[in-house]
Design an enzyme around this catalytic site. Structure first.
Site, PDB file in Angstrom:
ATOM      1  N   CYS A   1      52.136 -24.984 -31.649  1.00 15.87           N
ATOM      2  CA  CYS A   1      50.811 -24.628 -31.108  1.00 15.87           C
ATOM      3  C   CYS A   1      50.056 -23.733 -32.085  1.00 15.87           C
ATOM      4  O   CYS A   1      48.879 -23.981 -32.395  1.00 15.87           O
ATOM      5  CB  CYS A   1      50.955 -23.886 -29.778  1.00 15.87           C
ATOM      6  SG  CYS A   1      51.547 -24.880 -28.422  1.00 15.87           S
TER       7      CYS A   1
ATOM      8  N   GLU B   1      43.919 -17.578 -26.937  1.00 10.55           N
ATOM      9  CA  GLU B   1      44.400 -17.047 -28.210  1.00 10.55           C
ATOM     10  C   GLU B   1      43.238 -16.840 -29.180  1.00 10.55           C
ATOM     11  O   GLU B   1      42.490 -17.768 -29.459  1.00 10.55           O
ATOM     12  CB  GLU B   1      45.421 -18.006 -28.822  1.00 10.55           C
ATOM     13  CG  GLU B   1      46.587 -18.366 -27.909  1.00 10.55           C
ATOM     14  CD  GLU B   1      47.549 -17.221 -27.676  1.00 10.55           C
ATOM     15  OE1 GLU B   1      47.435 -16.196 -28.385  1.00 10.55           O
ATOM     16  OE2 GLU B   1      48.432 -17.355 -26.806  1.00 10.55           O
TER      17      GLU B   1
ATOM     18  N   HIS C   1      46.795 -21.416 -23.989  1.00  4.50           N
ATOM     19  CA  HIS C   1      48.166 -21.612 -23.518  1.00  4.50           C
ATOM     20  C   HIS C   1      48.167 -21.662 -21.994  1.00  4.50           C
ATOM     21  O   HIS C   1      47.645 -20.740 -21.346  1.00  4.50           O
ATOM     22  CB  HIS C   1      49.082 -20.487 -24.004  1.00  4.50           C
ATOM     23  CG  HIS C   1      49.764 -20.784 -25.281  1.00  4.50           C
ATOM     24  ND1 HIS C   1      49.723 -19.955 -26.385  1.00  4.50           N
ATOM     25  CD2 HIS C   1      50.540 -21.844 -25.657  1.00  4.50           C
ATOM     26  CE1 HIS C   1      50.427 -20.481 -27.367  1.00  4.50           C
ATOM     27  NE2 HIS C   1      50.921 -21.630 -26.958  1.00  4.50           N
TER      28      HIS C   1
END
Length: 216
Positions: free
Chosen positions: A149, A87, A168
């Site tokens: 998260c 991410e 993730h």
């Protein structure tokens, strides 16, 4: 910790909803056995975070104030995928889902008045390009999902001036056991550390050049 050493903190999450085993923490536990596989001046610290907005906020403050890591890597579970996603950014708003305590951030935001988006100093696209794993796909993402998260990532980026990352991982399966995910984390974090080192070097060089120009 030795004054010449640096610390990398890696966190995983505990159980939530119907998921009594969270693959993120299982993968981080495997990583703790493997180590980072880099120079001995890098100390690995692993911690479990609860899927709890308020507790995460408290623990992140402790991590950044007390440990002052070179990089904080947060690992979460994406129940809908079989790939690992890196991410690039954390978002401040639209947190509508409640945590394990039934709590939702006030106004749906991580930090009132904070930037809408925070970006990591690590180029996740570059890390994706460099990483080669035989048994699991690694992909790039700009949307971390607006749950605990993403909330964790945004606050860590804010507190650490961009020196954070979010990975993730998919749920555990016969094809994707914790051992494999732990090894994948080791390889990915090695690349992240190299990328962040390059960023620091470039920043230092730019500062020196700017200082030289001022002296002319």
């Amino acid at each position: 910790m030795d004054s010449q050493s640096r610390c990398v903190v890696v966190t995983g999450f505990g159980p939530f909803r119907q998921h009594l085993v969270n693959s993120s923490w299982e993968a981080v536990k495997e990583l703790s056995k493997l180590g980072l596989g880099v120079d001995t001046n890098t100390e690995l610290r692993t911690l479990q975070l609860p899927v709890d907005y308020r507790e995460v906020s408290r623990r992140l403050a402790t991590i950044w104030e007390d440990l002052r890591p070179h990089l904080a890597v947060h690992v979460g579970m994406d129940t809908s995928t079989k790939a690992i996603f890196l991410e690039q950014c954390g978002k401040n708003g639209s947190y509508r889902d409640t945590d394990i305590r039934g709590f939702q951030p006030e106004g749906g935001v991580c930090l009132s008045g904070g930037p809408e988006v925070m970006h990591s100093v690590v180029s996740m696209k570059e890390v994706c390009r460099r990483v080669s794993l035989e048994d699991v796909e690694v992909a790039f993402s700009r949307d971390a999902g607006r749950y605990v998260c993403d909330y964790t990532y945004y606050l860590s980026l804010y507190l650490g001036d961009g020196h954070a990352a979010l990975i993730h991982v998919p749920p555990l399966s016969h094809r994707l056991p914790a051992r494999l995910l732990g090894k994948a984390l080791q390889v990915i974090i090695q690349e992240m550390l190299e990328d962040s080192e390059e960023v620091q070097t470039q920043k230092y060089s730019s500062q020196r050049e700017a200082a030289g120009e001022c002296l002319l």
